[in-house]
Design a protein around this motif. Structure first.
Motif, short mmCIF file in Angstrom:
data_model
loop_
_atom_site.label_atom_id
_atom_site.label_comp_id
_atom_site.label_asym_id
_atom_site.label_seq_id
_atom_site.Cartn_x
_atom_site.Cartn_y
_atom_site.Cartn_z
N THR A 197 3.15 0.48 -13.10
CA THR A 197 1.91 0.35 -12.34
C THR A 197 1.75 1.43 -11.28
O THR A 197 0.89 1.33 -10.43
N SER A 198 2.58 2.45 -11.33
CA SER A 198 2.55 3.40 -10.24
C SER A 198 1.68 4.63 -10.50
O SER A 198 1.53 5.46 -9.65
N ALA A 199 1.08 4.69 -11.69
CA ALA A 199 0.43 5.94 -12.08
C ALA A 199 -0.66 6.38 -11.13
O ALA A 199 -0.79 7.56 -10.83
N PHE A 200 -1.44 5.44 -10.63
CA PHE A 200 -2.60 5.83 -9.84
C PHE A 200 -2.36 5.68 -8.35
O PHE A 200 -3.23 5.94 -7.55
N LEU A 201 -1.19 5.20 -8.00
CA LEU A 201 -0.97 4.90 -6.59
C LEU A 201 -0.64 6.17 -5.83
O LEU A 201 0.39 6.79 -6.03
N TYR A 243 -0.69 1.67 -0.31
CA TYR A 243 -1.24 0.36 -0.64
C TYR A 243 -0.13 -0.67 -0.76
O TYR A 243 0.98 -0.37 -1.16
N ILE A 294 0.58 -3.80 -3.00
CA ILE A 294 0.12 -4.45 -4.22
C ILE A 294 0.20 -5.96 -4.01
O ILE A 294 1.27 -6.49 -3.72
#
Lengths: 401, 312
Positions: free
Chosen positions: B202-206, B210, B212
């Motif tokens: 889930t880190s691709a766009f971070l 933020y 989560i």
């Protein structure tokens, strides 16, 4: 035909009986709910709603902004925008008009805007057919809207008012659509009980303005990008809100019964207690379905009927409880699910809910006329075992049974 | 044989194109390859991650690479923020890095002694051959050198299909990189050891700070409330940084006028006078937290006081 009314135990509000068509009843409900922004494009058979609302605004009877849009796509866009500003909004559509606003329908859900929409249901082109069946409203079941299906002008009137209360409840904040039969309700003149004091309606359904909105004092951005990290969670809130809304719909309906003396429930069962054959239906034909049930009862067939009033959220547990003891469940569908597992959308959902085969009967497609004898014949065939479950049958289609 | 790779860089550096080129060239060489980039809005300078898997067998399992055999880093300033990817490289794997720093310094930056480290100044090569800050061609060349595939001829063919322009220049850069890349073998390899971590799916766009949270805590309707961009530092996007020679600066403030990002600031500077007296005077300075190194200030400076200096 409007015998669905529950006898009032206590009627707090003084009411008068008038005569209106379904369309004009809906327009009156919208006016009484003190809607602030209306944007709609006329399309048969809902045109009289839009015309009547325009008159109300023009006469000064309703203090609302009436936005004359050039299409349904703009109508839905306009009410979404107005609702995002915190206004109570209304639009109305039918058939191709709904499909033209389709891309905006899920936006109202994702932004959690309590838009209320009326729908005089109509079938879809081609060939061009402006008459009533439920093809349009069935096509928006998966988008997250609350979907009411009503039987009469009175029920449509009452449900529009209930819809505002439910949609604007802080536990819900979802758009709602109130569907009623094109022509068979929209253009049929019926008696209608309406409150003498219009303020009672707003007292029952006050404008909460509690939803997420654009406010210069508390700035926020609505409709921003939802990257894969966030989209699902945000959308899931709408899923959960729709599930929760079932309870709110029931509360609103009961409260409406207390104030105005009419309530409908989420489902309306008819003589189902000991039934071995049940006919599930929706919309205006429920009246003749009840007539068929009475006739079968007189002939010794323990039959019953069930009217679907709320399609979304789907009241699965209630349906299960009402139908679990019934041997043969027939569903009269008024829209075609082309090439689907059964050919009617509600038959599919009922079958999945009761986990039993159902008898699927298609009727009224393109507003093909139907009478109680035709439903009676179908019911007898099902009762005698001449028709098999899980097979599409039709009532009124030439050259096919 | 199956090689799983992760390519890290910034929007505009050609990360996705690099994976397409290497995948394409590998396919020409008879391998199976799948380049599955993971990115959102295309924005210059923002971190980008792309996956590339090359195998002798057909690849059907299109999933994010969690423990890569090879990680290719296009920007040494990403090492710290994307250390999770370097930690995830399998022991005995490869870290290919584009940096202007010396191999020893790069080794210290990466901080792993159980992987092959490949150091290359791809920006310098790209600037000379392609006249652009796109280090993807040279890094493809470094990849080819250490992995033994795809062949340089196939990379050239891939340039033709994937770029369709500047093929000769890009290929010259690739070839030079193939020759120049410095390979530092690992001090120790424990093949049975596991990587220190995995790359989270889930880190691709971070790219921001933020937290989560679950669906109950996410803002209703996805509403976004006023925040601040102060936390969103964009200074890491630089390749060159502006440096000022105060003796040439006439305080005309033209750089301040033209800076697209408010990164030129006026500061007080302590100077020593001719008779040894110390006093304070106004001076131009740069806010390197937000300076993206575009070079406009150096371009407009009438006295040549501002120079752009390689930072990456």
């Amino acid at each position: 035909m409007t015998a669905q009314l529950v006898a009032p135990k206590e009627r707090k509000v003084a009411q008068k009986r008038i005569a209106l068509t379904g369309n004009h009843a809906v327009a009156l409900a919208v006016k009484m709910a003190r809607v602030e922004v209306i944007a709609a494009y006329p399309i048969t058979p809902q045109t009289p709603v839009v015309e009547r609302l325009a008159e109300y605004v023009n006469n000064g009877e309703l203090d609302a902004e009436y936005i004359p849009v050039e299409s349904e796509h703009s109508a839905m866009s306009a009410v979404i925008g107005a609702s995002a500003m915190g206004a109570r909004t209304f639009t109305e559509t039918s058939s191709q008009g709904l499909y033209h606003m389709y891309e905006n329908l899920p936006i109202a859900v994702g932004l959690r805007l309590p838009v209320v929409m009326g729908m005089a249901v109509r079938t879809i082109s081609a060939p061009i057919n402006v008459w009533g069946d439920y093809s349009d409203v069935m096509a928006m079941r998966e988008l997250g809207w609350i979907i009411y299906v009503t039987q009469s002008a009175q029920e449509a009137f009452d449900t529009v008012i209930q819809a505002y209360r439910v949609a604007e409840d802080s536990r819900v904040h979802l758009p709602a659509v109130v569907a009623y039969d094109g022509f068979w309700t929209s253009h049929v003149l019926q008696p209608l009980d309406v409150p003498e004091d219009e303020e009672e309606v707003v007292r029952y359904a006050p404008i909460t303005r509690s939803w997420v909105k654009l406010d210069v004092d508390n700035p926020a951005q609505l409709g921003a990008v939802g990257t894969p990290e966030w989209y699902w969670e945000i959308r899931w809130q709408a899923v959960e809100a729709l599930r929760t809304s079932l309870k709110v719909i029931q509360e609103a309906d009961e409260e409406y019964g207390k104030v105005f003396g009419r309530s409908y429930g989420i489902l309306t069962p008819y003589r189902l207690e000991d039934a071995e054959l049940a006919i599930v239906a929706y919309g205006s034909i429920f009246g003749i379905v009840k007539k068929v049930v009475d006739r079968l009862r007189r002939e010794g067939v323990r039959s019953g009927a069930l009217k679907l009033r709320v399609l979304r959220p789907w009241p699965g547990d209630m349906i299960k409880k009402l139908l679990e003891h019934v041997d043969k469940v027939a569903v009269i569908d008024r829209a075609i699910n082309h090439g689907g597992p059964l050919y009617g959308p509600m038959a599919v959902e009922i079958a999945a809910t009761i986990q039993k085969p159902v008898y699927n009967v298609l009727a009224t497609i393109g507003m093909r006329a139907i009478d109680s004898d035709m439903i009676y014949d179908a019911a007898v065939k099902i009762h005698r075992g001449l028709w098999a479950p899980n097979t599409p049958y039709t009532v009124g289609l030439r050259g096919y049974e | 044989m199956r090689v799983e790779t992760v390519w890290l860089g910034r929007g505009g550096q050609g990360i996705v194109t690099a994976t397409y080129i290497v995948a394409n060239a590998s396919i020409i060489d008879g391998f199976y390859a799948i380049a599955n980039p993971e990115f959102g809005a295309e924005r210059r300078g923002a971190p980008v991650k792309a996956f590339l898997t090359i195998s002798k067998e057909p690849i059907e399992d299109q999933e994010p690479v969690k423990t890569p055999d090879v990680v290719v880093v296009f920007d040494d300033k990403l090492i710290d923020s994307m250390r999770f990817a370097i930690d995830a490289v399998k022991p005995g794997g490869y870290v290919i890095i584009n940096t202007g720093k010396s191999p020893e310094e790069a080794k210290k930056l990466v901080g792993r002694d159980d992987v092959y480290l490949v150091v290359l100044d791809a920006i310098d090569i790209a600037r000379r051959h392609v006249k652009l800050d796109v280090p993807n061609g040279p890094l493809a060349g470094a990849f080819s050198k250490v992995m033994g595939f795809p062949t340089l001829e196939s990379i050239k063919q891939a340039f033709e299909t994937q770029l369709g322009k500047a093929v000769e220049q890009n290929f010259a850069a690739t070839k030079e990189a193939y020759e120049k890349a410095v390979v530092i073998p690992p001090a120790r390899v424990d093949a049975s050891a596991k990587p220190k971590g995995i790359i989270s799916t889930t880190s691709a766009f971070l790219t921001g700070p933020y937290e989560i949270v679950g669906w109950r805590e996410v803002n209703k309707a996805g509403a976004v409330f006023p925040g601040t961009s102060l936390l969103y530092t964009t200074g890491g996007w630089r390749i060159d940084k502006p440096v000022i020679d105060h003796s040439k600066c006439i305080m005309c403030r033209k750089c301040w006028l033209y800076c697209p990002d408010d990164a030129i600031v006026e500061a007080w500077r302590e100077v020593e006078g001719p008779r040894g007296r110390r006093f304070r005077m106004k001076a131009i300075d740069f806010d390197y937290q937000y300076c993206k190194g575009c070079g406009v200030c150096a371009e407009v400076c009438p006295t040549g006081a501002i120079q752009m200096v390689r930072e990456l």
